[in-house]
Design a protein around this motif. Sequence first.
Motif, PDB file in Angstrom:
ATOM      1  N   ILE A   1       6.520   6.047   0.998  1.00  0.00           N
ATOM      2  CA  ILE A   1       6.881   5.355  -0.247  1.00  0.00           C
ATOM      3  C   ILE A   1       6.603   6.280  -1.426  1.00  0.00           C
ATOM      4  O   ILE A   1       5.535   6.899  -1.499  1.00  0.00           O
ATOM      5  CB  ILE A   1       6.081   4.050  -0.398  1.00  0.00           C
ATOM      6  CG1 ILE A   1       6.418   3.084   0.751  1.00  0.00           C
ATOM      7  CG2 ILE A   1       6.358   3.390  -1.748  1.00  0.00           C
ATOM      8  CD1 ILE A   1       5.531   1.849   0.802  1.00  0.00           C
ATOM      9  N   VAL A   2       7.567   6.397  -2.338  1.00  0.00           N
ATOM     10  CA  VAL A   2       7.351   7.141  -3.581  1.00  0.00           C
ATOM     11  C   VAL A   2       7.366   6.139  -4.734  1.00  0.00           C
ATOM     12  O   VAL A   2       8.383   5.488  -4.998  1.00  0.00           O
ATOM     13  CB  VAL A   2       8.422   8.229  -3.790  1.00  0.00           C
ATOM     14  CG1 VAL A   2       8.260   8.875  -5.164  1.00  0.00           C
ATOM     15  CG2 VAL A   2       8.328   9.292  -2.703  1.00  0.00           C
ATOM     16  N   ASP A   3       6.218   5.988  -5.372  1.00  0.00           N
ATOM     17  CA  ASP A   3       5.987   5.097  -6.514  1.00  0.00           C
ATOM     18  C   ASP A   3       6.066   3.625  -6.114  1.00  0.00           C
ATOM     19  O   ASP A   3       6.700   3.257  -5.115  1.00  0.00           O
ATOM     20  CB  ASP A   3       6.945   5.386  -7.673  1.00  0.00           C
ATOM     21  CG  ASP A   3       6.634   6.706  -8.358  1.00  0.00           C
ATOM     22  OD1 ASP A   3       5.456   7.103  -8.365  1.00  0.00           O
ATOM     23  OD2 ASP A   3       7.565   7.357  -8.874  1.00  0.00           O
ATOM     24  N   CYS A   4       5.399   2.803  -6.900  1.00  0.00           N
ATOM     25  CA  CYS A   4       5.344   1.355  -6.644  1.00  0.00           C
ATOM     26  C   CYS A   4       4.966   0.701  -7.976  1.00  0.00           C
ATOM     27  O   CYS A   4       3.801   0.420  -8.242  1.00  0.00           O
ATOM     28  CB  CYS A   4       4.316   1.056  -5.553  1.00  0.00           C
ATOM     29  SG  CYS A   4       4.309  -0.649  -4.983  1.00  0.00           S
ATOM     30  N   GLY A   5       5.984   0.503  -8.826  1.00  0.00           N
ATOM     31  CA  GLY A   5       5.716   0.086 -10.200  1.00  0.00           C
ATOM     32  C   GLY A   5       6.165  -1.329 -10.509  1.00  0.00           C
ATOM     33  O   GLY A   5       6.744  -2.031  -9.680  1.00  0.00           O
ATOM     34  N   VAL A   6       5.913  -1.736 -11.745  1.00  0.00           N
ATOM     35  CA  VAL A   6       6.272  -3.071 -12.214  1.00  0.00           C
ATOM     36  C   VAL A   6       7.350  -2.977 -13.283  1.00  0.00           C
ATOM     37  O   VAL A   6       7.578  -1.932 -13.886  1.00  0.00           O
ATOM     38  CB  VAL A   6       5.050  -3.824 -12.788  1.00  0.00           C
ATOM     39  CG1 VAL A   6       4.006  -4.060 -11.730  1.00  0.00           C
ATOM     40  CG2 VAL A   6       4.448  -3.080 -13.989  1.00  0.00           C
TER      41      VAL A   6
ATOM     42  N   TYR B   1      -0.642  -5.003  -5.566  1.00  0.00           N
ATOM     43  CA  TYR B   1      -0.008  -6.117  -4.858  1.00  0.00           C
ATOM     44  C   TYR B   1       0.446  -5.695  -3.454  1.00  0.00           C
ATOM     45  O   TYR B   1       0.439  -6.505  -2.527  1.00  0.00           O
ATOM     46  CB  TYR B   1       1.163  -6.659  -5.679  1.00  0.00           C
ATOM     47  CG  TYR B   1       0.713  -7.187  -7.016  1.00  0.00           C
ATOM     48  CD1 TYR B   1       0.235  -8.486  -7.144  1.00  0.00           C
ATOM     49  CD2 TYR B   1       0.722  -6.374  -8.153  1.00  0.00           C
ATOM     50  CE1 TYR B   1      -0.206  -8.977  -8.363  1.00  0.00           C
ATOM     51  CE2 TYR B   1       0.274  -6.844  -9.379  1.00  0.00           C
ATOM     52  CZ  TYR B   1      -0.193  -8.150  -9.475  1.00  0.00           C
ATOM     53  OH  TYR B   1      -0.645  -8.616 -10.681  1.00  0.00           O
ATOM     54  N   LEU B   2       0.817  -4.413  -3.296  1.00  0.00           N
ATOM     55  CA  LEU B   2       1.166  -3.932  -1.954  1.00  0.00           C
ATOM     56  C   LEU B   2      -0.098  -3.714  -1.122  1.00  0.00           C
ATOM     57  O   LEU B   2      -0.140  -4.060   0.070  1.00  0.00           O
ATOM     58  CB  LEU B   2       1.962  -2.629  -2.054  1.00  0.00           C
ATOM     59  CG  LEU B   2       2.483  -2.064  -0.731  1.00  0.00           C
ATOM     60  CD1 LEU B   2       3.322  -3.092   0.018  1.00  0.00           C
ATOM     61  CD2 LEU B   2       3.289  -0.792  -0.967  1.00  0.00           C
ATOM     62  N   LEU B   3      -1.151  -3.189  -1.753  1.00  0.00           N
ATOM     63  CA  LEU B   3      -2.388  -2.954  -1.010  1.00  0.00           C
ATOM     64  C   LEU B   3      -3.113  -4.247  -0.653  1.00  0.00           C
ATOM     65  O   LEU B   3      -3.956  -4.255   0.242  1.00  0.00           O
ATOM     66  CB  LEU B   3      -3.324  -2.028  -1.799  1.00  0.00           C
ATOM     67  CG  LEU B   3      -2.867  -0.572  -1.969  1.00  0.00           C
ATOM     68  CD1 LEU B   3      -4.024   0.289  -2.448  1.00  0.00           C
ATOM     69  CD2 LEU B   3      -2.295  -0.004  -0.679  1.00  0.00           C
TER      70      LEU B   3
ATOM     71  N   ASP C   1       4.423 -12.804 -16.162  1.00  0.00           N
ATOM     72  CA  ASP C   1       3.560 -11.705 -16.597  1.00  0.00           C
ATOM     73  C   ASP C   1       4.116 -10.349 -16.170  1.00  0.00           C
ATOM     74  O   ASP C   1       4.134  -9.407 -16.959  1.00  0.00           O
ATOM     75  CB  ASP C   1       2.149 -11.876 -16.014  1.00  0.00           C
ATOM     76  CG  ASP C   1       1.508 -13.183 -16.443  1.00  0.00           C
ATOM     77  OD1 ASP C   1       1.625 -13.519 -17.636  1.00  0.00           O
ATOM     78  OD2 ASP C   1       0.913 -13.872 -15.603  1.00  0.00           O
ATOM     79  N   LEU C   2       4.540 -10.241 -14.914  1.00  0.00           N
ATOM     80  CA  LEU C   2       5.045  -8.987 -14.358  1.00  0.00           C
ATOM     81  C   LEU C   2       6.140  -9.298 -13.348  1.00  0.00           C
ATOM     82  O   LEU C   2       6.200 -10.398 -12.794  1.00  0.00           O
ATOM     83  CB  LEU C   2       3.925  -8.216 -13.641  1.00  0.00           C
ATOM     84  CG  LEU C   2       2.720  -7.739 -14.447  1.00  0.00           C
ATOM     85  CD1 LEU C   2       1.634  -7.244 -13.500  1.00  0.00           C
ATOM     86  CD2 LEU C   2       3.121  -6.647 -15.425  1.00  0.00           C
ATOM     87  N   ILE C   3       6.974  -8.295 -13.083  1.00  0.00           N
ATOM     88  CA  ILE C   3       7.985  -8.410 -12.038  1.00  0.00           C
ATOM     89  C   ILE C   3       7.771  -7.268 -11.048  1.00  0.00           C
ATOM     90  O   ILE C   3       7.709  -6.098 -11.437  1.00  0.00           O
ATOM     91  CB  ILE C   3       9.409  -8.357 -12.614  1.00  0.00           C
ATOM     92  CG1 ILE C   3       9.583  -9.443 -13.682  1.00  0.00           C
ATOM     93  CG2 ILE C   3      10.437  -8.525 -11.506  1.00  0.00           C
ATOM     94  CD1 ILE C   3      10.860  -9.332 -14.467  1.00  0.00           C
ATOM     95  N   LEU C   4       7.628  -7.623  -9.773  1.00  0.00           N
ATOM     96  CA  LEU C   4       7.316  -6.651  -8.725  1.00  0.00           C
ATOM     97  C   LEU C   4       8.560  -6.322  -7.905  1.00  0.00           C
ATOM     98  O   LEU C   4       9.510  -7.109  -7.855  1.00  0.00           O
ATOM     99  CB  LEU C   4       6.262  -7.225  -7.762  1.00  0.00           C
ATOM    100  CG  LEU C   4       4.962  -7.764  -8.336  1.00  0.00           C
ATOM    101  CD1 LEU C   4       4.099  -8.308  -7.193  1.00  0.00           C
ATOM    102  CD2 LEU C   4       4.211  -6.708  -9.113  1.00  0.00           C
ATOM    103  N   PRO C   5       8.537  -5.177  -7.201  1.00  0.00           N
ATOM    104  CA  PRO C   5       9.552  -4.941  -6.180  1.00  0.00           C
ATOM    105  C   PRO C   5       9.388  -5.961  -5.054  1.00  0.00           C
ATOM    106  O   PRO C   5       8.309  -6.523  -4.859  1.00  0.00           O
ATOM    107  CB  PRO C   5       9.250  -3.520  -5.681  1.00  0.00           C
ATOM    108  CG  PRO C   5       8.357  -2.903  -6.710  1.00  0.00           C
ATOM    109  CD  PRO C   5       7.607  -4.039  -7.339  1.00  0.00           C
ATOM    110  N   ASP C   6      10.454  -6.165  -4.319  1.00  0.00           N
ATOM    111  CA  ASP C   6      10.438  -7.076  -3.179  1.00  0.00           C
ATOM    112  C   ASP C   6      10.020  -6.287  -1.937  1.00  0.00           C
ATOM    113  O   ASP C   6      10.737  -5.390  -1.493  1.00  0.00           O
ATOM    114  CB  ASP C   6      11.839  -7.667  -2.992  1.00  0.00           C
ATOM    115  CG  ASP C   6      11.880  -8.787  -1.969  1.00  0.00           C
ATOM    116  OD1 ASP C   6      10.946  -8.852  -1.141  1.00  0.00           O
ATOM    117  OD2 ASP C   6      12.841  -9.569  -1.990  1.00  0.00           O
ATOM    118  N   PHE C   7       8.857  -6.609  -1.393  1.00  0.00           N
ATOM    119  CA  PHE C   7       8.336  -5.876  -0.231  1.00  0.00           C
ATOM    120  C   PHE C   7       8.847  -6.430   1.101  1.00  0.00           C
ATOM    121  O   PHE C   7       8.448  -5.949   2.163  1.00  0.00           O
ATOM    122  CB  PHE C   7       6.795  -5.941  -0.211  1.00  0.00           C
ATOM    123  CG  PHE C   7       6.130  -5.432  -1.452  1.00  0.00           C
ATOM    124  CD1 PHE C   7       6.603  -4.321  -2.121  1.00  0.00           C
ATOM    125  CD2 PHE C   7       4.985  -6.070  -1.961  1.00  0.00           C
ATOM    126  CE1 PHE C   7       5.977  -3.850  -3.274  1.00  0.00           C
ATOM    127  CE2 PHE C   7       4.347  -5.609  -3.095  1.00  0.00           C
ATOM    128  CZ  PHE C   7       4.848  -4.489  -3.760  1.00  0.00           C
TER     129      PHE C   7
END
Length: 561
Positions: free
Chosen positions: A45-50, A95-97, A61-67
């Motif tokens: 995985i390269v980067d994991c941002g909001v 959130y991924l960890l 508050d935030l929007i995450l990628p769909d895992f």
Amino acid sequence: MSHPHPELGAPPELPEGGLRVTPLGGLGEIGRNMTVFEYGGRLLIVDCGVLFPEEEQPGIDLILPDFSSIRDRLDDVEGIVLTHGHEDHIGAVPYLLREKPDIPLIGSKLTLALIEAKLQEHRIRPYTLEVAEGDRERLGPFDCEFVAVNHSIPDALAVAVRTPAGMVVHTGDFKMDQLPLDRRLTDLPTFAKLGEEGIDLLLSDSTNAEVPGFVPPERDISNVLRQVFATAQKRIIVASFASHVHRIQQICDAAHEYGRRVAFVGRSMVRNMGIARELGYLNVPAGLVVDVKTLDDLPDDEIVLVCTGSQGEPMAALSRMANRDHQIRIVQGDTVILASSLIPGNENAVYRVINGLTRWGANVVHKGNAKVHVSGHASAGELLYFYNICKPKNLMPVHGEWRHLRANAELGALTGVPKDHIVIAEDGVVVDLVDGVARITGKVQAGYVYVDGLSVGDVTESALKDRRILGDEGIISVFVVVDSTTGKITGGPHIQARGSGIDDADFNGVLPKIDEALAKSAQDGVMEPHQVQQLVRRCVGKWVSDNYRRRPMILPVVVEV
């Protein structure tokens, strides 16, 4: 979200010896950057941002990628490479960890320090591997080489990923400032060597692809800041991203030159600048930085406040100052500097803050009236120069809205990349590199995942639609008591409205219509509570629409006795 390839289904099995690239965020938007590479059954995985919410996403508050596409494959992940420490590249890591805490994080010293501080708040202790430009690390089948790039935060890196399927280069965010404050240039000689070796697929930052020429150097801002500091009569309040170390460095230098003290305001600003000072990325003379609590002891013309809120975020310090909801009160003669760009979608919020500050007498200096910001992303001239050096065989524009991606693709074509080797994808679109050619082969789920307080993923598009209706049109509640055997009304209807713009007394006009509709319903034998509720909703809704041209949310409550 709209999709350019509606015919696509799930991707086929990856051919042996092929490399799969799946962007889960950052394409068609500014933020939420996340790309998954797959080779030989292993993932990188390269980067994991909001992504930060816009006005049409109230309460988020935030929007995450769909895992979801990788959730059952987290054991296959070799690591998460973080190109730099901005929120749109590291903000979703906690959130991924949460789902698998032992996935290794790979990044530069400052990037890892920023994410470790963030993870501490989530009570996660990560496995980390610190790298620097020139380092080369093997992560399973992925041979990663890290290359220095210049950006609006120190220690940014591009990554070249070598696999038996070919070499992929991901630029991260970059520009080509020839006079950077930290003297750390984008490493063009290394990119040229990679180009000579053969870059099979280049994923390139697209944010400024529409902007002609070259980005001005960061140091150009210093003279403008000095002019502002020289003429400011009272306090100076600077709003910036909490990670923009170079910009804060220039603020500190100007404050020192003009005999002012600096106080950091806001948790993220205090935390990040503390990390930057501790690691030597922010250099300030002794005694320059003071605690905000000591400001009452200083005259106004010796104070500089550095805070968050340059994008008009409602809970950030600057927005609260504009709304008179902060311990720091804006007064006549204060100078406020918005030292940042406008992220698309934030314009209304920012101008609302500017108007609020101006109302209280502040002199607001922003990108529209002074050169207090330069971009951290390469413009068209730099991208052309870069492509001529890298000579990619395939190009995939990333990090940008649709207009940016298309503009970047056109630049690549101008430098000789064959048009049928340029892939314009969007979030969830799967690209396979097989036999030296990149092709779109399918799509996976890559929708928005909303964070609302402690809730992650529970808020749906339907719930947001309800919130928008409540915010725009208000709510009308209708309370009716009916006889369970006859279906006749024995109590009510009682109607109350909030935010609809209709006085409660005006609803007397609809009461006979509700009585008539329910009487007919009982006569027809329609007495099931849910059906009666729908009947009341339609009756009141039509009346409001006919008389007021409004569509509020209508909540009927039917009680049987």
